[in-house]
Scaffold this motif. Structure first.
Motif, mmCIF file in Angstrom:
data_model
loop_
_atom_site.group_PDB
_atom_site.id
_atom_site.type_symbol
_atom_site.label_atom_id
_atom_site.label_comp_id
_atom_site.label_asym_id
_atom_site.label_seq_id
_atom_site.Cartn_x
_atom_site.Cartn_y
_atom_site.Cartn_z
ATOM 1 N N ARG A 53 0.836 -1.211 0.000
ATOM 2 C CA ARG A 53 0.000 0.000 0.000
ATOM 3 C C ARG A 53 0.871 1.260 0.000
ATOM 4 N N TRP A 54 1.948 1.226 0.761
ATOM 5 C CA TRP A 54 2.858 2.380 0.840
ATOM 6 C C TRP A 54 3.521 2.631 -0.509
ATOM 7 N N LEU A 55 3.953 1.559 -1.172
ATOM 8 C CA LEU A 55 4.561 1.702 -2.496
ATOM 9 C C LEU A 55 3.543 2.232 -3.505
ATOM 10 N N GLY A 56 2.298 1.769 -3.402
ATOM 11 C CA GLY A 56 1.252 2.270 -4.284
ATOM 12 C C GLY A 56 1.030 3.756 -4.114
ATOM 13 N N ASP A 57 1.045 4.222 -2.861
ATOM 14 C CA ASP A 57 0.885 5.655 -2.602
ATOM 15 C C ASP A 57 2.041 6.451 -3.194
ATOM 16 N N LEU A 58 3.260 5.919 -3.068
ATOM 17 C CA LEU A 58 4.425 6.606 -3.616
ATOM 18 C C LEU A 58 4.300 6.787 -5.126
ATOM 19 N N VAL A 59 3.912 5.730 -5.797
ATOM 20 C CA VAL A 59 3.791 5.787 -7.258
ATOM 21 C C VAL A 59 2.641 6.700 -7.657
ATOM 22 N N HIS A 60 1.532 6.643 -6.907
ATOM 23 C CA HIS A 60 0.375 7.488 -7.208
ATOM 24 C C HIS A 60 0.742 8.970 -7.083
ATOM 25 N N GLU A 61 1.525 9.320 -6.054
ATOM 26 C CA GLU A 61 1.941 10.713 -5.856
ATOM 27 C C GLU A 61 2.950 11.152 -6.921
ATOM 28 N N GLY A 62 3.719 10.191 -7.441
ATOM 29 C CA GLY A 62 4.750 10.519 -8.417
ATOM 30 C C GLY A 62 6.119 10.522 -7.770
ATOM 31 N N LEU A 63 7.113 10.053 -8.503
ATOM 32 C CA LEU A 63 8.455 9.956 -7.938
ATOM 33 C C LEU A 63 9.048 11.330 -7.639
ATOM 34 N N LEU A 64 8.598 12.358 -8.367
ATOM 35 C CA LEU A 64 9.095 13.696 -8.082
ATOM 36 C C LEU A 64 8.663 14.148 -6.694
ATOM 37 N N ALA A 65 7.443 13.772 -6.308
ATOM 38 C CA ALA A 65 6.950 14.146 -4.979
ATOM 39 C C ALA A 65 7.716 13.424 -3.880
ATOM 40 N N ALA A 66 8.261 12.239 -4.193
ATOM 41 C CA ALA A 66 9.011 11.484 -3.185
ATOM 42 C C ALA A 66 10.223 12.271 -2.703
ATOM 43 N N ARG A 67 10.755 13.129 -3.578
ATOM 44 C CA ARG A 67 11.940 13.905 -3.200
ATOM 45 C C ARG A 67 11.639 14.949 -2.131
ATOM 46 N N THR A 68 10.377 15.279 -1.951
ATOM 47 C CA THR A 68 10.017 16.290 -0.957
ATOM 48 C C THR A 68 9.716 15.678 0.403
ATOM 49 N N ARG A 69 9.681 14.357 0.481
ATOM 50 C CA ARG A 69 9.401 13.709 1.767
ATOM 51 C C ARG A 69 10.558 13.919 2.737
ATOM 52 N N ALA A 70 10.216 14.106 3.999
ATOM 53 C CA ALA A 70 11.242 14.232 5.036
ATOM 54 C C ALA A 70 11.891 12.873 5.272
ATOM 55 N N TYR A 71 13.158 12.885 5.693
ATOM 56 C CA TYR A 71 13.857 11.628 5.956
ATOM 57 C C TYR A 71 13.140 10.821 7.035
ATOM 58 N N ALA A 72 12.456 11.521 7.942
ATOM 59 C CA ALA A 72 11.744 10.822 9.013
ATOM 60 C C ALA A 72 10.653 9.913 8.452
ATOM 61 N N ASP A 73 10.073 10.270 7.297
ATOM 62 C CA ASP A 73 9.035 9.428 6.689
ATOM 63 C C ASP A 73 9.595 8.067 6.286
ATOM 64 N N TRP A 74 10.776 8.088 5.685
ATOM 65 C CA TRP A 74 11.404 6.835 5.260
ATOM 66 C C TRP A 74 11.795 5.993 6.486
ATOM 67 N N ASP A 75 12.324 6.674 7.506
ATOM 68 C CA ASP A 75 12.723 5.956 8.723
ATOM 69 C C ASP A 75 11.510 5.329 9.410
ATOM 70 N N ARG A 76 10.378 6.050 9.374
ATOM 71 C CA ARG A 76 9.172 5.524 10.008
ATOM 72 C C ARG A 76 8.703 4.249 9.320
ATOM 73 N N GLN A 77 8.726 4.256 7.988
ATOM 74 C CA GLN A 77 8.297 3.073 7.254
ATOM 75 C C GLN A 77 9.256 1.914 7.481
ATOM 76 N N ALA A 78 10.560 2.220 7.544
ATOM 77 C CA ALA A 78 11.547 1.165 7.820
ATOM 78 C C ALA A 78 11.309 0.565 9.205
ATOM 79 N N ALA A 79 10.954 1.412 10.180
ATOM 80 C CA ALA A 79 10.700 0.920 11.537
ATOM 81 C C ALA A 79 9.498 -0.028 11.551
#
Length: 433
Positions: A152-178
């Protein structure tokens, strides 16, 4: 086997938590800075003069392969620079060492290590099959839920677009990894933590590839029952599920070169990859892990040859292995003159990926080759080249070029499909079959 029987400056360097600590340890490997240097069996201890009025009390426990050290200094690194200096002095045979019992403060620490080792469960202890099946079922439920969330998380990333992924805070990636760690999916967690390094790559190809591999993990888990045993083993390895070492088929002893090693930090773990090279050109990958703040097992000396039993873990592309009993001591040995041509390396990796789509690297011996600069790369006389990994420093490149002078060399390293990381170099004239 006690660590002290194979202690060399190279093995000490492998113990260091980072290059800066090793350099600091080298500066302390001067007998004049140690009022006391002593040995009690396979325990080294001493007093290191610091900036304060009282010297630091330092010890290194070399009684078992699980190396450990203790120091009264305030450093949070393990081993600290004082322990590294103590080890380097002993490896070089420098200083006046006396035979003396360890002080009481250190003796309590040693007794505690002995008690913990004796209390650890033995591999030979009986396992309750019912309890084991229950634990496995519980873990699989967690993995099911975690990988469903990952999709579901990967689907949201693709839906938003890879360009939008660059604006995510590093904490977002760390949260998903946790969340993946909570779902007992450390392999997926590590891959998510590595995603931010691809965010600003201009073409976006690296990010898209990494996301595709994560999606393939989730899909592979859904369809795991349709996979062969070897394919399922590769999937579990990529997800971070360990394999049963005791279940591996016994291997016959053979001659192997210790072709090189690399140590990396992976979140809360320190990982060391050690590569062995067989007489037929096959490579075997040994992995060692240690929690941050603890030392890895004693490393195998690089560019040596040993005779041992290597058992490969189940895989569609066997590479991960376990080294069993080693006969005798490893002896110094340059790389053999049996390298692949540079043009063959990308094809080798492609063939490996066709068998194991989650494979991250292969170990390969290439040669004869020479090192080029601007850009940094491996080249051969046929006009082929492989880009060198960005972790290769200018100093390392100069050192390798000076080592080979005007002749070509055989080089063992890791190829990840994009760049080559050299781990060992032998000039062509020195290579021995």
């Amino acid at each position: 086997m006690a660590v002290s029987t194979s202690l060399t400056p190279e093995t000490v360097q492998a113990f260091a938590p980072d290059p800066a600590s090793f350099k600091a340890g080298q500066k302390l490997a001067v007998p004049g800075k140690w009022p006391t240097l002593a040995r009690d069996g396979d325990v080294l201890w001493g007093e290191a003069q610091g900036s304060g009025a009282h010297p630091y009390l330092v010890a290194a426990d070399l009684r078992t392969p699980e190396f450990a050290s203790k120091c009264s200094c305030p450093s949070r690194k393990f081993p600290c620079k004082h322990a590294l200096g103590l080890l380097l002095l002993h490896a070089a045979g420098a200083g006046s060492w006396q035979s003396a019992a360890v002080p009481e403060e250190l003796n309590k620490w040693l007794e505690g290590r002995t008690q913990r080792a004796q209390a650890a469960p033995k591999a030979s202890e009986a396992v309750d099959p019912a309890a084991q099946a229950k634990r496995q079922e519980k873990r699989e439920k967690k993995m099911d839920a975690g990988l469903g969330e990952l999709e579901r998380w990967l689907g949201d990333l693709v839906h938003e677009g890879l360009l939008a992924a660059r604006t995510r805070a590093y904490a977002d990636w760390d949260r998903q990894a946790a969340r993946m760690v909570d779902a007992q999916l450390p392999g997926a967690a590590r891959r998510i933590r590595e995603l931010p390094q691809h965010l600003h790559e201009e073409s976006g190809e690296a990010l898209l590839r990494a996301l595709g591999e994560l999606y393939l993990l989730a899909q592979g888990w859904r369809q795991r029952e349709s996979l062969s045993g070897a394919e399922r083993a590769d999937l579990l390895t990529a997800l971070g599920v360990g394999f049963d070492r005791l279940a591996l088929a016994p291997a016959e002893p053979a001659d192997w070169w210790v072709a090189g090693a690399v140590t990396e930090d992976e979140g809360r773990l320190t990982l060391r990859r050690t590569w062995l090279l067989g007489e037929g050109g096959q490579s075997a990958l040994l992995l060692d892990f240690a929690p941050q703040g603890q030392a890895l097992p004693v490393p195998l000396p690089p560019l040596t040859r040993l005779r041992g039993a290597v058992a490969y873990a189940p895989s569609a592309f066997p590479q991960r292995a376990v080294l069993g009993e080693v006969a005798g001591e490893a002896v110094a040995a340059p790389l053999p003159p049996q390298g692949r041509r540079l043009a063959e390396v990308p094809a080798l990796f492609a063939q490996a990926l066709a068998l194991n789509p989650w494979l991250e690297r292969v170990g390969v011996l290439v040669g004869p080759v020479y090192f080029g600069r601007n850009p940094a790369q491996l080249c051969d006389l046929a006009g082929h080249a492989l880009r060198l990994d960005g972790r290769v420093t200018p100093d390392e490149l100069w050192r390798w070029q000076a080592q080979c002078a005007t002749e070509s060399a055989y080089v063992f390293g890791e190829w990840n499909g994009v760049a080559f990381l050299p781990l060992a170099v032998t000039p062509q004239a020195e290579a021995q079959p």
